[in-house]
Every structure is written in structure tokens, then in C-alpha cells.
Design an enzyme around this catalytic site. Structure first.
Site, mmCIF file in Angstrom:
data_model
loop_
_atom_site.group_PDB
_atom_site.id
_atom_site.type_symbol
_atom_site.label_atom_id
_atom_site.label_comp_id
_atom_site.label_asym_id
_atom_site.label_seq_id
_atom_site.Cartn_x
_atom_site.Cartn_y
_atom_site.Cartn_z
ATOM 1 N N LYS A 182 -2.817 -15.074 -13.723
ATOM 2 C CA LYS A 182 -4.011 -15.807 -13.702
ATOM 3 C C LYS A 182 -5.199 -15.440 -14.457
ATOM 4 O O LYS A 182 -5.548 -14.607 -14.480
ATOM 5 C CB LYS A 182 -4.430 -15.050 -11.904
ATOM 6 N N ALA B 42 0.974 -1.001 -0.789
ATOM 7 C CA ALA B 42 0.301 0.331 0.759
ATOM 8 C C ALA B 42 0.647 0.844 0.192
ATOM 9 O O ALA B 42 1.012 2.090 -0.571
ATOM 10 C CB ALA B 42 -0.811 0.126 1.063
#
Length: 495
Positions: free
Chosen positions: A76, A15
Site C-alpha cells: 500500500k 488486538a
């Protein structure tokens, strides 16, 4: 930048360094300083994401091959859910499409209209679902090339390595890192934060402070005392064991795996050199020791370390931008990682915040930011609850409780609309589109009670041909795609 000359970010990790990289790239004439302490650890487990991470990386000018090499990443295509409906059954949340979703051409509707049990699974009509089942991967074709271009993808990667990668990028663009442990927060008379006070006596002053202090939520929670809105009555998981293992035998799966267990679920995230594993569970329904045993029983390769226990609460702060503090990441809130939303919540918040910093009235911008962030948390909350609400499992106290609980009104309305009319209703600020909602409904065998009369407008023969042609085209495309391992190696060799 309307009075903002210096932005101070408290905390590193994904973050913090995503914030630093975004500000250093998107804001001119603003000093960016990130304060973190090597004494304080970060969560740093293997991360799974969904496709919007690619847009964030593109905005930062990150080359995909460089990114994958630096983070030990893999591709993915979605998430495989095992044992969620019932033990022994599985389904796939895809990053592809299911053709038309309503009207006479609705693929799922025509499939149900024409077939008798056992039905061909809806997933066989979605290219990335078939690719994933065969362990294949290829990036979508450029332009409009039919089925070959109508899907997308995300990544798995090492979150600690991603933070380090972004640190190099951010510092290269002028961001500054300050090592130090924060022991106090100095404030102006009007309550705004003036500076962070470090253990060695230094003060780090700023005009805007970004709270990336993780679950501690030092600025928005502790200093500005924003109440925590607790979601644990709907999402009672509050613990996670995490452990890396050697790379699993066989090919590298191009998907995340989630396996439902007695009082939670286990994740499996395949990286180039290892596999990230974890067990998210509710301490209300199982003790930590038994949960650890269940995780270890799930492993398909030797562990590389001892399992690490993480504790958390699901929910968020009442407001996210207060005075001159904005909370990003875990400092803002936590939702269990069932649908890989943690990284999304960071870059989505940054994408919402940065344009507002150039506006004249930051107070007005903060109001809108807080409303949209709240809706984002609520929408994702509902999507996660959906997985539990539709389960047919009743084999433990955990599953009996979660499948019988009262639902948030917003989710209850969506389920009613689907059951009664076949409408996939979505609100604003949704992270998951109608295709994602359909994937979960279909995987759980949760269908409308009545068939839409509009489906009969298409003759049965034409509908059958439509389904057969798509099914055959997908099978042919998937057959000629490379295995995920081979494709990933070719990308690495291109460096």
C-alpha cells in the site's frame, strides 16, 4: 516486572494477538495468557494500515515475505479519495514526500507561484503517488539515494489471518491460549480485577488485565464503568456493510480506495486472492437497506458472501488504564476507518505501555498513558474530520451537515494557521505528519489566502528548473519500476 507476574488478555482478534505477541517478545519472566471464546466472533474485515505497522512487525522479528504469504497481503502506497471534493474528482494521500514544505524552497508554494490554471497536480511531484497511478511498486532504495529512497509503504492484509499468524508466533514464545466464555469478573476489595470467571466455573487470575474485548469493552467499560466520550456529533457514521469479492479484474492496485457516497463512503482493499469492500454510513441520513444497495452497486467483482452489517459509535473511553486494566483496540474506542488507523492505535498503545510496566510507579505511568492516548484519539479525530470539512459537496443532507458543522477548536486553529499563513501546524502525539496534512489540503484545493513573500527570494527561472527537474526525475523512476503484481509475485516466489 514490578509485581506483574501474569498478564491476562481478554479477547483475541488482531488486538488480542498483537498484544500477546508483543508481550511475549518484549517482557521476560511474565506469564501471558489470552482468553477467548470461539462462540464470540471478531470484526475480522480486510485491513489497510499505514507504514508504522512495518516497525511493529520488525520488532517482533517477522519476515515480510512470510507475513505477506500468511495474510494474503499486498503493498500500500497510500489512499485514493474519489468524489470527496466533488463528484468526478480524485486525489491521493501519499506515503511519500513533497520536498521542502516551507521557506523559499517550498515545492508546493513555488508550484502555485509559477503556474496558472489548470495547474499540474502536486501529486505529480511525489514518487509514490505517480507509482500508484501506474499500478507500480518497489520498496524504497536502501540508504540515501535521493527520491528513490524518500518514501515508505504499508500493507493490506486479511485481519483474521494476521491474528492467526500472530497467535502462532505468540504461542511459540510462551503465550498460552485459554478457550472459554467470560461470564463474570472477580475483583479485589480495592476495585482491581482479580480474575475472569468462565462459563464452566474456572477462574483465570492475573496481575494485569488487557481488555481486547472489542466494542463490548467488558472490563474497562462494563466492569470499571469508564464513560464513553462520544464523537458522533462530529463523526456521525455509525454503521458499515462489509463484503468480500473475487479479486478485481486487472492489476492489483497498490493503494486503498475511498469513494464518497450519499451518506458516507465506500472502501476497497485489494488482497492477493480477493478484495475487501465496505460502506461506512450514518443511519441518521440513510437507511440500512439503501446503504447496502449502494455498496453492492460499487462492487467491481462478484461477491463471495452476503454483506455483513456492523454497528458502532465513534469515540473512546474516558480513561484507558484504570487500576490494573488497560484497554487496547476497540475496547478503548473506535474511529471510523477512513485513514486506516485501527491497527496503528493497537501497536502504538502497546509501544507506549510496555516500557511503563517496568517502572516502579504504575499509577504515575497510567496517568501519562491516559493523557497520551486521549491526545492520540483527538489528533486522529481531527484529521478525519478534515476530509469532511474541506469537501465542496452539498448534494445530500449528510454532506450539507458535515461541511457546515462547528469544528473542534484544535482543528479550527490548524485550518486558520494554514489559510492565513501557509503554516502546517501539528501538535504532539500526531499520527499524521505535515506531509499528510498537505496531501489533503492540496487534494481538496484548499490553499492559503496569500502567497508567502519568502517564495520570491528564489528567482522564477531557478524555481521553474527546480520543479521541472523533480517532475522529470519522478517520471523516469516510476517508468522503470515493476508492476505491483509482478513485484508481489517475486516476493512470494522467494519463500
Amino acid at each position: 516486572m514490578n509485581g506483574i507476574r501474569r498478564i491476562v488478555i481478554l479477547g483475541g482478534g488482531s488486538a488480542g494477538w498483537m498484544s500477546a505477541a508483543a508481550f511475549a517478545t518484549g517482557l521476560r519472566g511474565v506469564a501471558i495468557e489470552l482468553v477467548e471464546s470461539e462462540e464470540i466472533g471478531i470484526i475480522g474485515v480486510g485491513e489497510a494500515t499505514f507504514p508504522s505497522i512495518r516497525q511493529f512487525n520488525d520488532i517482533l522479528g517477522i519476515d515480510e515475505a512470510d507475513f505477506l504469504a500468511a495474510t494474503r497481503g499486498s503493498y500500500k502506497l497510500g489512499i485514493q479519495f474519489r468524489d470527496w471534493k466533488q463528484r468526478g474528482e480524485h486525489y491521493f494521500h501519499t506515503f511519500g514526500d513533497f520536498g521542502h514544505l516551507d521557506g523559499p524552497m517550498a515545492l508546493w508554494g513555488q508550484l502555485r507561484r509559477l503556474q496558472v490554471a489548470p495547474q499540474t497536480p502536486l501529486g505529480e511531484f511525489c514518487l509514490p503517488t505517480v507509482m500508484a497511478s501506474q499500478g507500480r511498486f518497489c520498496r524504497p532504495a536502501d540508504g540515501d539515494q535521493g527520491l528513490a529512497s524518500r518514501y515508505t509503504y504499508a500493507y493490506h492484509f486479511d485481519a483474521t489471518l494476521y491474528a492467526a499468524f500472530l497467535r502462532r508466533l505468540a504461542e511459540g514464545r510462551g503465550a498460552r491460549r485459554t478457550e472459554g466464555r467470560v461470564v463474570g469478573v472477580e475483583r479485589h476489595e480495592d476495585g482491581r480485577v482479580r480474575a475472569l470467571r468462565l462459563a464452566d466455573g474456572r477462574e483465570v487470575e492475573g496481575d494485569l488485565f488487557i481488555d481486547c474485548s472489542g466494542l463490548a469493552s467488558l472490563l474497562i467499560g462494563q466492569t470499571l464503568e469508564q464513560r464513553f466520550v462520544d464523537y458522533s456529533h462530529w463523526l456521525p457514521v455509525d454503521r458499515a456493510w462489509a463484503v468480500p469479492t473475487e479479486r478485481a479484474p486487472g492489476g492489483l492496485a497498490p493503494f486503498t480506495r475511498s469513494t464518497a457516497l450519499e451518506a458516507g463512503w465506500a472502501w476497497r482493499i485489494p488482497l492477493q486472492d480477493r478484495t475487501g469492500n465496505g460502506h461506512v454510513f450514518s443511519s441518521r441520513y440513510i437507511d440500512e437497506g439503501r446503504a447496502r444497495e449502494q455498496l453492492l452497486a460499487q462492487l467491481d467483482a462478484p461477491p463471495l458472501a452476503e454483506p455483513r452489517l456492523l454497528r458502532f459509535r465513534t469515540g473512546h473511553r474516558e480513561r484507558f488504564w484504570v487500576k490494573n486494566v488497560v484497554a487496547i483496540g476497540l475496547a478503548a474506542g473506535f474511529l471510523e476507518p477512513l485513514e486506516s488507523t485501527a491497527i496503528f492505535m493497537v501497536h502504538n498503545a502497546l509501544g507506549r505501555l510496555i516500557p511503563l510496566l517496568g517502572e516502579a510507579d504504575h499509577a504515575e505511568g497510567a496517568v501519562g498513558f491516559n493523557v497520551q492516548q486521549l491526545r492520540q484519539f483527538q489528533r486522529i479525530r481531527d484529521f478525519i474530520i478534515l476530509h469532511y470539512a474541506l469537501s465542496e459537496r452539498r448534494d445530500s443532507e449528510f454532506w450539507r451537515a458535515l461541511t457546515s458543522m462547528a469544528l473542534p477548536e484544535s482543528l479550527d486553529y490548524k485550518l486558520h494557521a494554514w489559510r492565513e499563513t501557509g503554516t502546517l501546524h501539528v501538535y504532539d502525539n500526531e499520527a499524521f505528519d505535515t506531509t499528510s496534512w498537505l496531501a489533503i489540503h492540496a487534494g481538496m484545493g484548499h490553499w492559503p489566502r496569500r502567497r508567502s513573500p519568502w517564495l520570491d527570494e528564489m528567482p522564477a527561472e531557478l524555481a521553474g528548473r527546480y520543479l521541472a527537474e523533480r517532475h522529470q526525475a519522478i517520471a523516469a523512476l516510476a517508468t522503470h519500476m515493476p508492476e505491483h503484481d509482478s513485484y508481489l509475485r517475486s516476493r512470494m516466489q522467494a519463500l
